[in-house]
Design an enzyme around this catalytic site. Structure first.
Site, PDB file in Angstrom:
ATOM      1  N   GLU A  50       0.837  -1.196   0.000  1.00 29.07           N
ATOM      2  CA  GLU A  50       0.000   0.000   0.000  1.00 29.07           C
ATOM      3  C   GLU A  50       0.871   1.245   0.000  1.00 29.07           C
ATOM      4  OE1 GLU A  50      -3.826   1.883   2.450  1.00 29.07           O
ATOM      5  OE2 GLU A  50      -2.822   0.089   3.195  1.00 29.07           O
ATOM      6  N   ASN A 197     -12.309  -1.185  -1.066  1.00 27.76           N
ATOM      7  CA  ASN A 197     -11.619  -1.759   0.094  1.00 27.76           C
ATOM      8  C   ASN A 197     -12.309  -1.285   1.368  1.00 27.76           C
ATOM      9  OD1 ASN A 197      -9.091  -2.764   1.681  1.00 27.76           O
ATOM     10  ND2 ASN A 197      -9.338  -0.625   2.302  1.00 27.76           N
ATOM     11  N   GLU A 198     -12.567  -2.215   2.262  1.00 34.52           N
ATOM     12  CA  GLU A 198     -13.180  -1.893   3.552  1.00 34.52           C
ATOM     13  C   GLU A 198     -14.323  -0.892   3.393  1.00 34.52           C
ATOM     14  OE1 GLU A 198     -10.203  -0.928   6.500  1.00 34.52           O
ATOM     15  OE2 GLU A 198      -9.332  -2.942   6.386  1.00 34.52           O
ATOM     16  N   GLU A 321      -6.075  -9.060   3.934  1.00 39.59           N
ATOM     17  CA  GLU A 321      -5.283  -8.316   4.916  1.00 39.59           C
ATOM     18  C   GLU A 321      -5.236  -9.130   6.198  1.00 39.59           C
ATOM     19  OE1 GLU A 321      -5.939  -4.123   5.594  1.00 39.59           O
ATOM     20  OE2 GLU A 321      -6.512  -3.771   3.501  1.00 39.59           O
ATOM     21  N   GLN A 370       2.338  -5.835   5.769  1.00 37.85           N
ATOM     22  CA  GLN A 370       2.544  -5.575   4.345  1.00 37.85           C
ATOM     23  C   GLN A 370       3.973  -5.944   3.958  1.00 37.85           C
ATOM     24  OE1 GLN A 370       1.295  -1.644   3.119  1.00 37.85           O
ATOM     25  NE2 GLN A 370      -0.646  -1.820   4.181  1.00 37.85           N
TER      26      GLN A 370
END
Length: 518
Positions: A50, A197-198, A321, A370
């Site tokens: 990210e 996303n989310e 994630e 990540q």
């Protein structure tokens, strides 16, 4: 009479001793090969990059004019390290950042690209020098599938449809012509796409019913034409135990519009008091392991909901994630989420990968959060220096499971107990690859005790076994730029293998992978 008593007493002692090794109870692991056992998708071993802190800039990307050896601005040492991991996919550009990112800002002449303020992560200004071409070319060099997260929060339907056309369309069109103007003739053929996303949070604070409708609207205009088998479309899924989110999506989105549903779960003990990244005590460690163990329960319960609407398991669960999340390293920017990587992280990695392997019938992709310099990173950098973390080594040891056939196991785990609470100490998974080699991975999260397991491998036709272990003297141990190899895999020989029977002694807080072959 006394001889008889002595004889029976001796037999009892032998029976008790046969179930112990130096005072440790032996755990029997049962193997049940199955003709319909699932393949462990290599995509379970995916990663996440990210625009956050020093993941992209000063991590992956140093620019073509850097004195650090690079390929088109991407560090060569990172490229080689990720090739060694055989990473199957890489998710980009977010994360929360994805729903603020406008992909056309990151293509074309560098001098003409607008800047963007990263409002989610530190409020820093980025110059968009790393964009679509950089990322997709990097994936080609790594041999990894790109997984693009589309902007649904602040971006429009046409913007996402254009991105699909720009990356995938072979013929003549406005977007493919623009791609060629920017130096790329052939399309990259990007298969994996996240639709936001989310969406329940940073992606728009939506209700699941609203997001389901938004999802259907966006995917309607994403062309499948140039991808063999069509695009693989992934819905923004639940956070942790939001089972209603999964229920609404599975109920309201037709299966012919949906390939995967995401799930996010971090091993964080308290969002308001996450605990230190290195100087943690055993209670904090135990609490982190408890959160990590929740992954098993979450997968079981979310897949049970999916089964109600999809008995044939045509829709996959995508854990895109996961990982440990602590307070940032002392003296670093709180918005950059830079943390050290200790043996605790190795435990999280080994446990979760075993869980994913054992649920390979539904879990088809996962993305560790990540890759570089952020959260549970596999790589840390400091200017020209680079180190590999304990998590990196676990993923390197476990890569033998990629695209292998799961060997189902069953056992009752011994307990890791602290004060009044207990957790299962062991996770184990096993697979057989195309070359008929068997691999068994063990993770023992117990901070204090070794545990011994016994397996009858006669059905697997194994004649020889070798092993690798990752362990250290302290849970808080980690690699540093001054001592980059403090924690590294070593040969493992603390096992007995005779007449097809295997007994393994698993040290405290360690990860082991054994290879069996003829």
């Amino acid at each position: 009479m006394y001889r008889r008593i002595f004889f029976y007493s001796l037999m009892l002692i032998v029976a008790i001793y046969s179930q112990t090794t130096l005072g440790q109870t032996v755990t029997n692991v049962n193997i049940s090969e199955s003709d319909d056992a699932p393949i462990i998708s290599r995509h379970i071993y995916g990663h996440f990059a990210e625009h956050l802190g020093r993941c992209i800039y000063e991590g992956f990307y140093v620019g073509e004019n850097s004195t650090i050896p690079n390929s088109a601005g991407v560090r060569l040492d990172i490229i080689e390290a990720l090739k060694e991991l055989q990473i199957p996919n890489l998710r980009w550009p977010g994360g929360c950042f994805a729903d603020t990112y406008h992909w056309m800002d990151g293509i074309g002449d560098l001098e003409k690209r607008p800047t963007i303020v990263n409002t989610w992560w530190g409020g820093v200004t980025e110059d968009n020098s790393f964009g679509t071409h950089n990322f997709l070319n990097l994936c080609e060099e790594l041999g990894a599938e790109p997984y693009l997260s589309g902007n649904v929060g602040s971006g429009g339907v046409q913007e996402l449809a254009d991105w699909v056309q720009y990356t995938n369309f072979k013929g003549k069109s406005p977007m493919s012509d623009l791609r060629r103007e920017n130096g790329r003739d052939e399309p990259w053929t990007v298969k994996y796409w996240g639709i936001g996303n989310e969406a329940w949070g940073c992606g728009g604070n939506m209700r699941p019913e609203y997001y389901a409708d938004i999802y259907k609207k966006y995917v309607t205009f994403m062309s499948d034409a140039d991808i063999e088998g069509g695009l693989y479309k992934i819905a923004s899924g639940a956070s942790n135990d939001d089972y209603n989110w999964t229920e609404v999506l599975m109920k309201n989105i037709p299966k012919n519009m949906l390939e995967g549903v995401a799930l996010h779960h971090y091993s964080v003990i308290d969002w308001d008091a996450k605990g230190p990244d290195v100087d943690f005590d055993e209670q904090t460690y135990f609490n982190t392991m408890k959160e990590s163990w929740l992954m098993e329960e979450l997968i079981v319960k979310h897949t049970a909901i999916m089964d109600k609407y999809d008995e044939k398991k045509e829709v996959d669960l995508i854990v895109d994630e996961w990982g440990g999340w602590y307070e940032v390293a002392e003296g670093t920017n709180p918005g950059f989420l830079y943390q050290q990587n200790t043996m605790r992280d190795a435990m999280i990695a080994g446990m979760n990968l075993n869980i994913f392997n054992n649920h390979a019938d539904r879990v088809k992709m996962a993305n560790l959060a990540q890759t570089v310099n952020v959260l549970q990173a596999v790589i840390l950098t400091e200017e020209e220096k680079m180190i590999l973390t304990p998590t990196y080594h676990v993923m390197n040891m476990y890569k033998v499971h990629q695209d292998a056939t799961l060997i189902p196991l069953s056992f009752d785990s011994p307990k890791y107990t602290l004060k009044e609470e207990s957790l299962p100490a062991l996770t184990i998974s096993a697979s057989k690859d195309e070359g008929e080699k068997t691999h068994i991975s063990f993770t023992n999260i117990d901070a204090n005790k070794a545990h011994t397991v016994s397996l009858d491998l006669n059905s697997l036709n194994i004649k020889n076994i070798s092993g690798t272990v990752l362990s250290s003297d302290s849970l808080q141990d980690h690699n540093t730029f001054e001592n980059p190899d403090k924690i590294a895999p070593k040969d493992f020989k603390d096992f007995k293998f005779k007449k097809g029977k295997l007994e393994v002694n698993i040290p405290p807080f360690s990860v082991i992978v054994l290879e069996g072959y003829k």
